[in-house]
Design an enzyme around this catalytic site. Structure first.
Site, PDB file in Angstrom:
ATOM      1  N   SER A 163       0.916  -1.099  -0.048  1.00  0.00           N
ATOM      2  CA  SER A 163       0.007  -0.049   0.017  1.00  0.00           C
ATOM      3  C   SER A 163       0.790   1.013  -0.052  1.00  0.00           C
ATOM      4  CB  SER A 163      -0.977  -0.009   1.107  1.00  0.00           C
ATOM      5  OG  SER A 163      -2.033   0.918   1.011  1.00  0.00           O
ATOM      6  N   ASP A 247      -9.410  -4.951  -5.122  1.00  0.00           N
ATOM      7  CA  ASP A 247      -8.763  -3.803  -4.739  1.00  0.00           C
ATOM      8  C   ASP A 247      -8.952  -2.531  -5.395  1.00  0.00           C
ATOM      9  OD1 ASP A 247      -6.997  -2.167  -3.267  1.00  0.00           O
ATOM     10  OD2 ASP A 247      -5.033  -2.851  -4.130  1.00  0.00           O
ATOM     11  N   HIS A 279      -8.150  -5.158  -0.596  1.00  0.00           N
ATOM     12  CA  HIS A 279      -6.726  -4.343  -0.683  1.00  0.00           C
ATOM     13  C   HIS A 279      -6.059  -4.971   0.761  1.00  0.00           C
ATOM     14  CE1 HIS A 279      -3.875  -1.026  -0.896  1.00  0.00           C
ATOM     15  NE2 HIS A 279      -3.988  -0.698   0.409  1.00  0.00           N
TER      16      HIS A 279
END
Length: 304
Positions: A163, A247, A279
């Protein structure tokens, strides 16, 4: 009754809101931090180290089970959390890094960088770069940390993150490409792994720009939208990118993959698209079948 001025919201983003008096309130509760610990099942040990007191930068180091005269390759890991949450010291990231250390036989250095709002961007980039340089400063065996002096093999070094951490890793790799490595060029980073990385072009662009008041050119800032010249000189030989079918940041990783191939960079890049996962699912649910699949591919990339 109208809300008081102190409680009026001026701006609201995905992870936090800003009140008119300047206060920032995170919209998600953060995970509790846990102390370092040893894992008797795998033999992995961990400890926390201070890299810098001002600014405050620290890390958690994971050391695999020792064998006679063993030296281990190195992974520098950057956690996710939208640049404003999470920690290298939470249970989820502790377990992930410990599992990587055990599975790949790598020393893992998991960086604890400054978070918005106490330290606005670019603190996260600067802290991570300082941590990577600190790690490389042990190449001659006379650094501050005995585990790195005694057990690290600096001929094989990787960086990785998920991320926001994937985003930070790109900036690190771009810097490496500019300066030609670490420790005056004696430490080269072989590869980079990005899991569900964040870049511009999604609904969080305004949030990133708010967190980075000194951004360069708004949405064209190369940390938000990687520049072709940075991609072309990326300071590693190979890249692995994970994206998830469900995601909301999938396009970020896919676009990065395509642009990297188009940039003229001479390394090799692989994209792994896992359907029906959201995600950073592997951090939230590490026991799932898909998380085990991700871990297997992650470890294989490091070892091979």
């Amino acid at each position: 009754m109208a809300p008081s001025a102190d409680n009026e919201v001026a701006l609201e983003f995905r992870f936090f809101r800003v009140f008119k008096d300047g206060r920032v309130e995170l919209l998600q509760e953060d995970d509790e931090k846990i102390p370092p610990s040893d894992n008797p099942a795998t033999g992995v040990r961990s400890k926390d180290v201070i890299i810098s007191k001002e600014p405050p930068i620290s890390a958690r180091i994971f050391l695999p089970k020792l064998k006679q005269g063993s030296k281990f390759p190195l992974l520098f890991y950057v956690h996710g959390g939208g640049f404003c949450m999470r920690s290298a010291f939470t249970e989820r990231y502790h377990k992930f890094c410990s599992s990587v250390a055990a599975g790949a036989d790598f020393i893992v250095v998991s960086i604890e960088y400054g978070l918005f709002p106490s330290r606005p961007l670019p603190a996260c980039y600067e802290d991570s770069w300082a941590g990577l340089q600190w790690m490389a400063s042990h190449v001659d065996g006379n650094g501050a940390e005995a585990w790195l002096n005694d057990h690290a093999d600096f001929s094989k070094v990787f960086i990785a993150g998920n991320s926001a951490g994937g985003n930070i890793c790109h900036t690190l790799a771009a810097l490496l490409g500019s300066v030609g490595g670490l420790a005056s060029g004696r430490v080269k980073v072989e590869g980079m792994v990005m899991v569900h990385p964040f870049f511009g072009g999604v609904d969080k662009d305004d949030m990133w720009l708010y967190m980075c008041p000194g951004n360069i050119g708004g949405s064209e800032d190369p940390r938000l939208k990687p520049a072709m010249e940075d991609l072309a000189r990326l300071g590693c030989q190979k890249v692995l990118i994970f994206v998830g079918g469900e995601d909301y940041l999938k396009a970020c990783g896919t676009n990065y993959y395509e642009r990297l191939k188009e940039s003229g960079w001479k390394g090799s890049v692989q994209l792994i698209d896992q359907p029906k996962v959201g995600h950073s699912f592997h951090i939230k649910d590490p026991s799932s079948e898909k998380a085990a699949e991700l871990m297997e591919n992650f470890v294989s990339f490091l070892k091979n």
